[in-house]
Scaffold this motif. Structure first.
Motif, PDB file in Angstrom:
ATOM      1  N   VAL A  65       0.794  -1.186   0.152  1.00 18.36           N
ATOM      2  CA  VAL A  65       0.064   0.041  -0.079  1.00 18.36           C
ATOM      3  C   VAL A  65       0.899   1.156   0.055  1.00 18.36           C
ATOM      4  CG1 VAL A  65      -1.799   1.469   1.327  1.00 18.36           C
ATOM      5  CG2 VAL A  65      -2.048  -1.136   1.092  1.00 18.36           C
ATOM      6  N   ARG A  66       1.958   1.293   0.794  1.00 18.37           N
ATOM      7  CA  ARG A  66       2.884   2.357   1.017  1.00 18.37           C
ATOM      8  C   ARG A  66       3.465   2.684  -0.607  1.00 18.37           C
ATOM      9  NH1 ARG A  66       4.886   4.973   5.087  1.00 18.37           N
ATOM     10  NH2 ARG A  66       6.888   6.089   4.758  1.00 18.37           N
ATOM     11  N   ASP A  67       4.009   1.772  -1.364  1.00 18.34           N
ATOM     12  CA  ASP A  67       4.567   2.068  -2.394  1.00 18.34           C
ATOM     13  C   ASP A  67       3.369   2.505  -3.570  1.00 18.34           C
ATOM     14  OD1 ASP A  67       7.088   1.112  -1.702  1.00 18.34           O
ATOM     15  OD2 ASP A  67       6.735  -0.775  -2.621  1.00 18.34           O
ATOM     16  N   ALA A  68       2.287   1.918  -3.484  1.00 18.97           N
ATOM     17  CA  ALA A  68       1.151   2.531  -4.207  1.00 18.97           C
ATOM     18  C   ALA A  68       0.878   3.957  -4.020  1.00 18.97           C
ATOM     19  CB  ALA A  68      -0.116   1.543  -4.136  1.00 18.97           C
ATOM     20  N   ALA A  69       0.869   4.220  -2.704  1.00 16.85           N
ATOM     21  CA  ALA A  69       0.381   5.600  -2.290  1.00 16.85           C
ATOM     22  C   ALA A  69       1.631   6.475  -2.655  1.00 16.85           C
ATOM     23  CB  ALA A  69       0.344   5.602  -0.654  1.00 16.85           C
ATOM     24  N   LEU A  70       3.031   6.101  -2.720  1.00 12.77           N
ATOM     25  CA  LEU A  70       4.036   6.926  -3.242  1.00 12.77           C
ATOM     26  C   LEU A  70       3.631   7.238  -4.867  1.00 12.77           C
ATOM     27  CD1 LEU A  70       6.846   8.198  -2.918  1.00 12.77           C
ATOM     28  CD2 LEU A  70       7.799   5.825  -3.572  1.00 12.77           C
ATOM     29  N   LEU A  71       3.314   6.326  -5.566  1.00 17.00           N
ATOM     30  CA  LEU A  71       3.397   6.462  -7.018  1.00 17.00           C
ATOM     31  C   LEU A  71       2.092   7.289  -7.323  1.00 17.00           C
ATOM     32  CD1 LEU A  71       4.415   5.791  -9.714  1.00 17.00           C
ATOM     33  CD2 LEU A  71       3.379   3.858  -9.765  1.00 17.00           C
ATOM     34  N   LEU A  72       1.130   7.031  -6.226  1.00 16.20           N
ATOM     35  CA  LEU A  72      -0.113   7.871  -6.653  1.00 16.20           C
ATOM     36  C   LEU A  72       0.367   9.452  -6.664  1.00 16.20           C
ATOM     37  CD1 LEU A  72      -3.528   7.928  -6.881  1.00 16.20           C
ATOM     38  CD2 LEU A  72      -3.676   7.756  -4.541  1.00 16.20           C
ATOM     39  N   GLY A  73       0.880   9.856  -5.628  1.00 16.83           N
ATOM     40  CA  GLY A  73       1.145  11.294  -5.509  1.00 16.83           C
ATOM     41  C   GLY A  73       2.106  11.760  -6.559  1.00 16.83           C
ATOM     42  N   VAL A  74       3.018  10.935  -6.902  1.00 15.32           N
ATOM     43  CA  VAL A  74       4.077  11.479  -7.733  1.00 15.32           C
ATOM     44  C   VAL A  74       3.582  11.641  -9.291  1.00 15.32           C
ATOM     45  CG1 VAL A  74       6.026  10.831  -9.372  1.00 15.32           C
ATOM     46  CG2 VAL A  74       5.967  10.123  -6.706  1.00 15.32           C
ATOM     47  N   CYS A  75       2.328  10.923  -9.701  1.00 18.19           N
ATOM     48  CA  CYS A  75       1.818  11.250 -11.039  1.00 18.19           C
ATOM     49  C   CYS A  75       0.695  12.034 -10.952  1.00 18.19           C
ATOM     50  CB  CYS A  75       1.397   9.691 -11.443  1.00 18.19           C
ATOM     51  SG  CYS A  75       2.932   8.608 -11.772  1.00 18.19           S
ATOM     52  N   ARG A  97       1.408   9.060   1.186  1.00 20.87           N
ATOM     53  CA  ARG A  97       1.835   8.280   2.151  1.00 20.87           C
ATOM     54  C   ARG A  97       1.719   8.921   3.673  1.00 20.87           C
ATOM     55  NH1 ARG A  97       8.189   7.414   0.772  1.00 20.87           N
ATOM     56  NH2 ARG A  97       7.974   9.650   0.193  1.00 20.87           N
ATOM     57  N   SER A  98       1.543  10.457   3.582  1.00 22.63           N
ATOM     58  CA  SER A  98       1.260  11.152   4.694  1.00 22.63           C
ATOM     59  C   SER A  98      -0.045  10.740   5.367  1.00 22.63           C
ATOM     60  CB  SER A  98       1.377  12.674   4.364  1.00 22.63           C
ATOM     61  OG  SER A  98       0.280  13.168   3.511  1.00 22.63           O
ATOM     62  N   SER A  99      -0.825  10.183   4.421  1.00 24.57           N
ATOM     63  CA  SER A  99      -2.210   9.742   4.931  1.00 24.57           C
ATOM     64  C   SER A  99      -2.206   8.374   5.589  1.00 24.57           C
ATOM     65  CB  SER A  99      -3.137   9.842   3.911  1.00 24.57           C
ATOM     66  OG  SER A  99      -3.383  11.134   3.188  1.00 24.57           O
ATOM     67  N   LEU A 100      -1.229   7.614   5.530  1.00 25.42           N
ATOM     68  CA  LEU A 100      -1.066   6.110   5.969  1.00 25.42           C
ATOM     69  C   LEU A 100      -1.008   6.282   7.350  1.00 25.42           C
ATOM     70  CD1 LEU A 100       1.085   4.597   3.142  1.00 25.42           C
ATOM     71  CD2 LEU A 100      -1.403   4.579   3.365  1.00 25.42           C
ATOM     72  N   GLU A 101      -1.897   5.307   8.077  1.00 24.70           N
ATOM     73  CA  GLU A 101      -1.975   5.251   9.552  1.00 24.70           C
ATOM     74  C   GLU A 101      -2.086   3.888   9.903  1.00 24.70           C
ATOM     75  OE1 GLU A 101      -4.799   7.525  11.529  1.00 24.70           O
ATOM     76  OE2 GLU A 101      -4.466   9.488  10.182  1.00 24.70           O
ATOM     77  N   ALA A 102      -1.285   3.271  10.602  1.00 23.03           N
ATOM     78  CA  ALA A 102      -1.346   1.928  10.954  1.00 23.03           C
ATOM     79  C   ALA A 102      -2.467   1.551  11.535  1.00 23.03           C
ATOM     80  CB  ALA A 102      -0.252   1.304  11.832  1.00 23.03           C
ATOM     81  N   LYS A 103      -3.184   2.405  12.251  1.00 21.07           N
ATOM     82  CA  LYS A 103      -4.558   1.851  13.056  1.00 21.07           C
ATOM     83  C   LYS A 103      -5.605   2.699  12.559  1.00 21.07           C
ATOM     84  CE  LYS A 103      -1.955   1.324  17.441  1.00 21.07           C
ATOM     85  NZ  LYS A 103      -2.020   1.503  18.824  1.00 21.07           N
ATOM     86  N   ALA A 104      -5.567   2.892  11.436  1.00 22.18           N
ATOM     87  CA  ALA A 104      -6.661   3.611  10.531  1.00 22.18           C
ATOM     88  C   ALA A 104      -7.936   3.171  10.535  1.00 22.18           C
ATOM     89  CB  ALA A 104      -6.280   3.877   9.090  1.00 22.18           C
ATOM     90  N   LEU A 105      -8.110   1.663  10.379  1.00 31.52           N
ATOM     91  CA  LEU A 105      -9.438   0.793  10.544  1.00 31.52           C
ATOM     92  C   LEU A 105     -10.057   0.921  11.710  1.00 31.52           C
ATOM     93  CD1 LEU A 105      -8.312  -2.098   8.085  1.00 31.52           C
ATOM     94  CD2 LEU A 105     -10.092  -0.025   7.717  1.00 31.52           C
ATOM     95  N   GLN A 106      -9.477   1.014  12.841  1.00 27.91           N
ATOM     96  CA  GLN A 106     -10.105   0.970  14.192  1.00 27.91           C
ATOM     97  C   GLN A 106     -11.549   2.032  14.389  1.00 27.91           C
ATOM     98  OE1 GLN A 106      -7.350   1.515  17.290  1.00 27.91           O
ATOM     99  NE2 GLN A 106      -6.055  -0.277  16.659  1.00 27.91           N
ATOM    100  N   GLY A 107     -12.553   1.371  14.341  1.00 24.28           N
ATOM    101  CA  GLY A 107     -13.843   2.214  14.607  1.00 24.28           C
ATOM    102  C   GLY A 107     -14.385   2.557  13.465  1.00 24.28           C
ATOM    103  N   LYS A 108     -13.857   2.081  12.308  1.00 20.01           N
ATOM    104  CA  LYS A 108     -14.310   2.433  10.958  1.00 20.01           C
ATOM    105  C   LYS A 108     -15.623   1.234  10.760  1.00 20.01           C
ATOM    106  CE  LYS A 108     -12.079   5.883   9.906  1.00 20.01           C
ATOM    107  NZ  LYS A 108     -11.515   6.096  11.236  1.00 20.01           N
ATOM    108  N   ARG A 109     -16.571   1.815   9.929  1.00 15.41           N
ATOM    109  CA  ARG A 109     -17.746   0.790   9.512  1.00 15.41           C
ATOM    110  C   ARG A 109     -17.623   0.718   7.823  1.00 15.41           C
ATOM    111  NH1 ARG A 109     -21.971   0.131  12.787  1.00 15.41           N
ATOM    112  NH2 ARG A 109     -23.560   0.313  11.185  1.00 15.41           N
ATOM    113  N   ILE A 110     -17.342  -0.695   7.463  1.00 14.95           N
ATOM    114  CA  ILE A 110     -17.055  -0.829   6.132  1.00 14.95           C
ATOM    115  C   ILE A 110     -18.137  -1.621   5.646  1.00 14.95           C
ATOM    116  CG2 ILE A 110     -15.527  -1.955   4.346  1.00 14.95           C
ATOM    117  CD1 ILE A 110     -14.220   0.308   6.296  1.00 14.95           C
ATOM    118  N   GLY A 111     -19.037  -1.063   4.634  1.00 15.75           N
ATOM    119  CA  GLY A 111     -20.098  -1.749   3.979  1.00 15.75           C
ATOM    120  C   GLY A 111     -19.694  -2.945   2.961  1.00 15.75           C
TER     121      GLY A 111
END
Length: 247
Positions: A65-75, A97-111
């Motif tokens: 995910v980190r590599d994909a996030a890096l390329l996303l911003g570059v382009c 990559r600045s938006s990546l958080e290891a605990k980002a899914l905690q408390g999130k509701r995914i449909g």
């Protein structure tokens, strides 16, 4: 598929795919890598052979995910050769990559659509394992009936694709160095060389698209507007009804 296998085989650190309707997502899925289809307009499509102006985009493919996030911003960035990129001005992030958080899914509701992953037994096993991993990361999985809300726009989606394919390809060929300059000329060439260029598959989609009119046709506008209205209403309603963070 080529990009997906190359990234998965470690032949490259990062790859770029192009998607109209699934080419990044599906190739990434079957190669067990990370693929992102950006919002159309976030990346320039200049130079890419068009299929559908409202769906086409390039996007990153990587092993993490980190590599994909890096390329996303570059382009990201506004390109005068692709008017759609003007819509992303001031909205893109130079480094996602600045938006990546290891605990980002905690408390999130995914449909999750109630019928997803149930097509095949072995697919269901992998699908359910992935949902369990989301739960382990703190997410709440909420079963929804989303596909039922958008299942009736299949014919409109095909109609829009045919109109946009003809328009986009003719524009592309008009300024290319190809010997053929229109979709009509491609069809004629294929018909004249059918034994060598069409031994297994014919050109039904090309011929159907050639019969369509311009993008100011009432039929095209009606189909496009129905898709946008149906999808936005379905997404907003589902998110609100179940208090979801994502689908």
């Amino acid at each position: 598929s080529g990009t997906g296998t190359a990234v998965a085989a470690n032949l490259c650190a990062l790859g770029i795919g192009t998607e109209t309707n699934g080419s990044i997502a599906c190739a990434s899925s079957v190669n067990v890598i990370v693929g992102i289809k950006p919002t159309v307009g976030l990346w320039s499509r200049s130079g890419i052979i068009p299929i559908s102006a409202t769906q086409d985009t390039a996007g990153p493919m990587a092993r993490t995910v980190r590599d994909a996030a890096l390329l996303l911003g570059v382009c990201t960035g506004v390109d005068p050769r692709d008017e759609r990129t003007k819509e992303s001005e001031g909205k893109s992030i130079p480094d996602y990559r600045s938006s990546l958080e290891a605990k980002a899914l905690q408390g999130k509701r995914i449909g999750v659509d109630k019928n997803a992953g149930k097509v095949q037994e072995d697919v269901a096993a992998v699908w359910n394992k992935a949902l369990d991993q989301l739960r382990q990361q703190g997410a709440t999985i909420v079963e929804v009936d989303f596909n039922a809300l958008v299942k009736n726009i299949g014919s409109e989606e095909h109609e829009v694709l045919c109109y946009e394919f003809k328009d986009g390809l003719n524009r592309y060929l008009a300024t290319s160095k190809a010997k053929v300059k229109t979709l009509k000329e491609i069809i004629a060439y294929n018909q004249a060389h059918a034994e060598t260029v069409m031994p297994y598959f014919k050109q039904d989609l090309l011929e159907e698209s050639e019969l369509k009119g311009a993008l100011d046709s009432p039929e095209y506008i009606s189909a496009r507007d129905k898709i946008v209205s149906t999808c936005r209403t379905a997404i907003d309603a589902t998110l609100e009804l179940h208090q979801l963070d994502a689908l």
